[in-house]
Every structure is written in C-alpha cells, then in structure tokens.
Design an enzyme around this catalytic site. Sequence first.
Site, mmCIF file in Angstrom:
data_model
loop_
_atom_site.group_PDB
_atom_site.id
_atom_site.type_symbol
_atom_site.label_atom_id
_atom_site.label_comp_id
_atom_site.label_asym_id
_atom_site.label_seq_id
_atom_site.Cartn_x
_atom_site.Cartn_y
_atom_site.Cartn_z
ATOM 1 N N LYS A 178 6.556 -4.203 -3.935
ATOM 2 C CA LYS A 178 8.657 -4.245 -3.852
ATOM 3 C C LYS A 178 8.610 -3.971 -3.216
ATOM 4 O O LYS A 178 9.547 -4.733 -1.939
ATOM 5 C CB LYS A 178 8.101 -2.025 -4.389
ATOM 6 C CG LYS A 178 9.726 -2.104 -4.633
ATOM 7 C CD LYS A 178 10.360 -3.598 -5.014
ATOM 8 C CE LYS A 178 12.138 -1.803 -5.585
ATOM 9 N NZ LYS A 178 13.081 -3.786 -5.559
ATOM 10 N N CYS B 90 0.616 -0.791 -0.353
ATOM 11 C CA CYS B 90 0.190 0.081 -0.171
ATOM 12 C C CYS B 90 1.177 1.388 -0.153
ATOM 13 O O CYS B 90 1.331 0.912 0.813
ATOM 14 C CB CYS B 90 -0.806 0.051 1.230
ATOM 15 S SG CYS B 90 -1.859 -1.836 1.439
ATOM 16 N N ASN C 256 -1.465 2.155 5.444
ATOM 17 C CA ASN C 256 -1.209 1.467 5.792
ATOM 18 C C ASN C 256 -0.533 -0.009 6.778
ATOM 19 O O ASN C 256 -0.202 1.391 7.505
ATOM 20 C CB ASN C 256 0.536 1.707 5.086
ATOM 21 C CG ASN C 256 0.316 1.591 3.199
ATOM 22 O OD1 ASN C 256 -0.612 2.061 3.545
ATOM 23 N ND2 ASN C 256 1.448 3.152 3.237
ATOM 24 N N HIS D 288 21.573 -36.931 -6.693
ATOM 25 C CA HIS D 288 20.768 -37.461 -5.470
ATOM 26 C C HIS D 288 19.556 -36.572 -5.423
ATOM 27 O O HIS D 288 19.076 -37.238 -4.539
ATOM 28 C CB HIS D 288 21.357 -36.409 -3.719
ATOM 29 C CG HIS D 288 22.416 -37.025 -3.464
ATOM 30 N ND1 HIS D 288 23.550 -37.793 -3.458
ATOM 31 C CD2 HIS D 288 23.981 -36.424 -4.124
ATOM 32 C CE1 HIS D 288 24.430 -37.799 -3.101
ATOM 33 N NE2 HIS D 288 25.039 -36.628 -3.656
ATOM 34 N N TRP E 256 -3.202 -2.535 -2.142
ATOM 35 C CA TRP E 256 -2.494 -4.040 -1.555
ATOM 36 C C TRP E 256 -3.702 -4.900 -0.424
ATOM 37 O O TRP E 256 -3.799 -5.143 0.219
ATOM 38 C CB TRP E 256 -0.922 -4.297 -1.868
ATOM 39 C CG TRP E 256 -0.906 -5.360 -1.518
ATOM 40 C CD1 TRP E 256 -1.201 -6.419 -0.586
ATOM 41 C CD2 TRP E 256 -0.443 -6.533 -2.370
ATOM 42 N NE1 TRP E 256 0.021 -7.812 -0.810
ATOM 43 C CE2 TRP E 256 -0.084 -7.662 -1.597
ATOM 44 C CE3 TRP E 256 -0.195 -6.244 -3.628
ATOM 45 C CZ2 TRP E 256 0.935 -8.347 -2.904
ATOM 46 C CZ3 TRP E 256 0.775 -6.688 -4.570
ATOM 47 C CH2 TRP E 256 1.417 -7.958 -4.017
ATOM 48 N N GLU F 186 19.742 -17.527 -6.904
ATOM 49 C CA GLU F 186 19.593 -15.373 -7.198
ATOM 50 C C GLU F 186 18.165 -15.486 -8.828
ATOM 51 O O GLU F 186 17.630 -14.934 -8.818
ATOM 52 C CB GLU F 186 19.861 -14.492 -7.068
ATOM 53 C CG GLU F 186 20.155 -13.090 -8.389
ATOM 54 C CD GLU F 186 18.026 -12.516 -7.374
ATOM 55 O OE1 GLU F 186 17.913 -12.877 -6.377
ATOM 56 O OE2 GLU F 186 17.891 -11.802 -8.302
ATOM 57 N N GLU G 215 10.023 -15.342 -10.359
ATOM 58 C CA GLU G 215 9.708 -14.107 -10.419
ATOM 59 C C GLU G 215 8.809 -13.375 -11.511
ATOM 60 O O GLU G 215 7.690 -12.508 -11.796
ATOM 61 C CB GLU G 215 10.545 -12.570 -9.505
ATOM 62 C CG GLU G 215 10.170 -12.593 -8.696
ATOM 63 C CD GLU G 215 11.120 -11.809 -7.930
ATOM 64 O OE1 GLU G 215 10.642 -10.852 -6.801
ATOM 65 O OE2 GLU G 215 12.454 -11.458 -7.965
HETATM 66 C C1 F6R Z 1 13.398 -10.402 -5.330
HETATM 67 C C2 F6R Z 1 12.927 -9.091 -4.104
HETATM 68 C C3 F6R Z 1 12.364 -9.994 -3.096
HETATM 69 C C4 F6R Z 1 13.339 -9.024 -2.171
HETATM 70 C C5 F6R Z 1 13.125 -8.813 -1.023
HETATM 71 C C6 F6R Z 1 14.049 -8.293 0.459
HETATM 72 O O1 F6R Z 1 13.782 -9.569 -6.738
HETATM 73 O O2 F6R Z 1 12.857 -7.983 -4.637
HETATM 74 O O3 F6R Z 1 13.331 -10.934 -2.842
HETATM 75 O O4 F6R Z 1 14.564 -8.822 -2.237
HETATM 76 O O5 F6R Z 1 11.374 -8.513 -0.342
HETATM 77 O O6 F6R Z 1 13.296 -7.038 -0.020
HETATM 78 P P1 F6R Z 1 14.030 -6.073 0.432
HETATM 79 O O7 F6R Z 1 15.655 -6.138 0.542
HETATM 80 O O8 F6R Z 1 13.405 -4.641 0.389
HETATM 81 O O9 F6R Z 1 14.467 -6.136 1.865
#
Ligand code: F6R
Length: 606
Positions: free
Chosen positions: A601, A2, A99, A503, A73, A480, A487
């Site tokens: 985000k 949010c 929020n 394994h 959200w 990663e 994602e």
């Molecule tokens: C992947 C991604 C998420 C963040 C995670 C932690 O591309 O963006 O996996 O890495 O949510 O977020 P922060 O770094 O903001 O704590």
Amino acid sequence: MCGIVGYVGRQPAAPILIEGLTRLEYRGYDSAGISVAGPHGQTVVRRVGRVRELEAALPKRLAGSVGIGHTRWATHGPATEANAHPHSNADGRVTVVHNGIIDNAAALRTRLAREGVTFTSDTDTEVLAHLVGRSTAPELEDRVLEALDQVVGTYAVAVLDAQSPDRLVVARNGSPLIIGVGEREMFVASDVAALVRHTSSVVHLDDGELAVVTSRGYRTFTSETPDTGREPTTIEVSDEDVELGSHGHYMAKEMAEQPETVARMLRGRLDTRFGTARLDGLNLSPRELRAFRRVKILGCGSAYYVGELGALMIEELARIPAHAEAASEFRYRNPIIEPDTLYVAVSQSGETADTAFAVREIKRKGGQVVGLVNVVGSTIARECDGGIYLHAGPEIAVASTKALTHMGVGFALLALLLGRVRDLSVADGQRVIAGLERLPADIAQVLGQGEAIAEIARELSGADSLFFIGRVRGFPVAREGAQKFKEISYRHAEAYQTSELKHGPLALIEPSRPTVAVIPEDDLTSRNLAAAEQVIARGGRVVAVTHAGVDLGEVGARRIDVPRNEVELDPILLMIPMQLLAYHAAVALGLDIDKPRNLAKSVTVE
Ligand code: F6R
C-alpha cells in the site's frame, strides 16, 4: 510494506498485537511475528504467511502485558521464519522490530561477526538487536540511542528488553512511527489503522526522535535533547472507517464512498461569491501565488498520473506552464530547483519514499513545496511548507481509488485558486465551482452503472492483453485505467496516446486484444472516433468510455457513458469507470482484490 505494533499496559499484550497486525495486513507482507515479555521472560513467535497462521501458532497461555509485533515485506533475505521479525540478540533478552533499511548493515554485520556474534537471519534488523544487546548503558533508552548512533539508514523501530518489562523504546528516522495514548496503557504503530480501535490521541515522532513508552505515559527525546515535549494530537479516523462493513472488498467500499467523501472534501473550500477556492493550508498569500511562473508536480504511480491531470487543469485554468514528473525519477537526476516554481507533492499515504525524498531535495535547494496528501500528519504532509489535505478517509485497498479522485479534486481547487489570482474570470471560476458541486452526484451516477460495467469487465477479463487509449485530458485517464487493470487483474494493459496509435501499436491490434478508448465530448471527439474506427477496421474490439452526447455511429463499440460536467473536471469522472472495470475484472478472475500480489500500500523503501 512492513508494519509495526506495540503495546504496554495492563491487558494481555498478545491479542492486542495480533489485532493490530491484522489491521496492517492491507499494507502487504509475507511473514509476521510478535514478542511478549512476561513474568517468565520473553516469548517470540514468528510465522511465514498470514497473521492468522501466527495467531494459531501462539502458545495457549501467553502472559505478559508488554509486547511488539511486525508484518514483514522481504527486503534483506527471503520470506522465511528466520528472517521474520522480531529479531533477538544473542541471549534472547532484547527483541527488535524494524521498518526501513539499514544502509551500513553489511559493515556492521562484519564487525559484529568479528567480535564473535553469530547471526541467525539474513536481515539488516538483526544487527540492531545485537547492538542494543551489547550496549552496557544502564537504561534501555540509552542502549537504543547508542545502537542507533552506529546505524546509517531509515528506520522505525520498537525495542523490548525482558529486563525492563515496563517499557518499550521506539525511534523514527524516515519511516513513520506513532504512539497511541490510552488510559493507563499505550500503543505503538507504524500506521494509525492499527490504533484507531483503542485511541484517537496520537503522538507523531519526528525523524531523529526516540520515545520511551510505559503504561503511565511517554517521554520523547533525541540524542541532544532529553525531553522534546511532543504533545498528542487527535485523529479523525474512526474504527468504522477502517471496517469492511457490508462490502465484499475494501476497494468496493472505497469506490462506493466517493460521492460522500468528495462532498466532505469540498465543504468550506468553495467561495461561490468570488468564484475561487479557499485553501488556507497552502500558507501562500495571493501575492505569493501570483509570483509563481511554473508549477511542477511530483508523485509516484497513480498519484503521478493524476498529477498529469492536475498539470493540465492548472495550464487550462491558470495559464501557467505546469508539468508532472514521476518523483522516483526526479530525485535521481539532480533537478534544477527554481525560486519562481511552485512544487506540488501528491501522495495518498504521505509516506512514499521517492516522493518524500523529492520533497527534501526541493527544500534543500530552497524551493517551495506544497503537498496534496491524504494521511494527516504523515511525513510528506509535515515536511511540505503547506498543502491541501485530501480528506478521503483511510484507504485500505492497495489499489488506490477514492484518494485518486480526491487528488483530482484537489488539483481542480488549486488550479481554480491559481487561476483566480491571475486572469480567470469570476464567471469562469463560478462555472468550475458549480461543476465541483455537481461532482458527488455525477460520481454516484457512474457508480450506479456498476452492473453494466461489470458485464463489460467480465468480457475484458478474458483478454491477456489490453490497450487503454486517450489523448490530452484523456491520456492520464487511460494511463490510470491501464495501471488499475494490471494491478489487480494481472492482465497486461498498456496505455497509449490515441494520437500515437498509428505510429506503432496499431500493429498489435487483433480481436483478442481489446481497446478501452477514452472519448469525451470535447474538441477532439471526432479525432478520437476516427482512431477507434481504425482499431475496429483492423479487427479490434473497442470499449468507449464516453459521454451520452457522443454518437459512436459506425464505430460498433461497447460504451460506458459518464455524465458531462465542466470540461476541465470531466477527467475526474472518466476515471471512475476505470476503477469499476478493473475491480469487476478481478472479481471475475477470482483474484485477491485488496492485496494484489507483489504490491504494497505505501512504498516506504526505494
Ligand atoms: C495504484 C497505487 C500506486 C500509488 C503509488 C503512490 O493504485 O496505489 O501506484 O498511487 O504507490 O502512492 P502514494 O499516493 O501513497 O504516494
């Protein structure tokens, strides 16, 4: 997640609120709304869907120069217009955006219903609007304080009362809230991205703090202190930093920025003469740094995977046992906190609830925690005892790229410093520094292969399921790689240690399930090649992310070569093709790259 915006000044509030909400779109949301107080009372407009749909629904003439807005959200109740913010009290005089999560919302709803309140939404937030509306205190700020006294949970809130149309009252407890100071106008937001067009002078509220904001200024206070005297600070983020420019997507822009941002991050932090790093922000003396016997790294998602890389760098360069753990797990297992462990919280946003909670838990138990954080002034940055700012600039795309690269660089700097107060020689320190100095050009070289990588990505995008494999330093890179791929391309991607393939997962190898194999030139190359051969022998396809010196021989794999740097830093470079593969696969599939479905985000709720 949010987002909140607010405005009080002399200009019409609605366009400013809409523009602010647009700037927050990247955080992910499913509905949006604004309320504006003007000469004829308060107007509330809410819509499910995008901010542009909300904008289209606004009345032609919407007078009023004070207002609040929100992108929601869904947490309590589905994404419907009734559940979208702002929420109003019974007579519609008070509107609230919020929020966070009110933990005792159910009990408060029951009590209010018993007192005759009719609810129009399923949200926890509506409770707040009624509590403020029912308070008989004389000033809006007192009514908000009284309402929040009854609330248990996390929040950033902004409240508007049509009867006090000269002010907003805002409060923070566990969710970020910032005031932007303008010329006879003031702004409110949950994220600086919504403010940078208007001002670089901002006030960060602390947990438990409220503020009354008018066009002439603001006053910060708590339930105990009538004026906490919080002063504004200047932020470095510019309007351009959050603009898309000529790039098709924010993710592309952020990947392209890496050579420049990494060079900027390193500026002033390398001490070539003594082969060490200058990290004054850690607030730790060499004696204190020497006293740590262990390092524990905490982060979530991709930040956690880079934390795994960081742990390896620290073990290699400083020879201290180091370990990374998902902060989301750590916080739930009553962790043992030791005085001789250095705890490191790693986060792009600095607002991830699980990581912030882990920081608080460590501090509550007397542990020492430093942060590797990108967003200046964020919750985690402020709660840590010291830290290393990542200086990657704003990251708007939901899928993290440049911030992760900066985390890798941040860990290299930390490992170098910890090493140099122990047994790492000056010469080795200088070797790592020379490697760090080469990184920007090396990253640019990988980015320059964009077209060739895009072609491989297009092939991979046709697969429903992929493996990403690597071992030791290559394993976090593989994790990663799989994370980024799933994602934004929505393809199933699974990371495995190369050593573990035989394994179990080898059973799944077949032509339709390609494997992206991390095969750096190091002491494990021949073992990694042997594993790739096994995949191919079972009919699998392999894409090798490797170094030019590695002879793939009979392996018959497609290859992406990254420049060789120093062995400890190589994983930072090996991660760059992973970004490009995911990006170009998602482009080929025509997906919403910057705002992948179901993701936000910064995950500010549990
Ligand atoms: C992947 C991604 C998420 C963040 C995670 C932690 O591309 O963006 O996996 O890495 O949510 O977020 P922060 O770094 O903001 O704590």
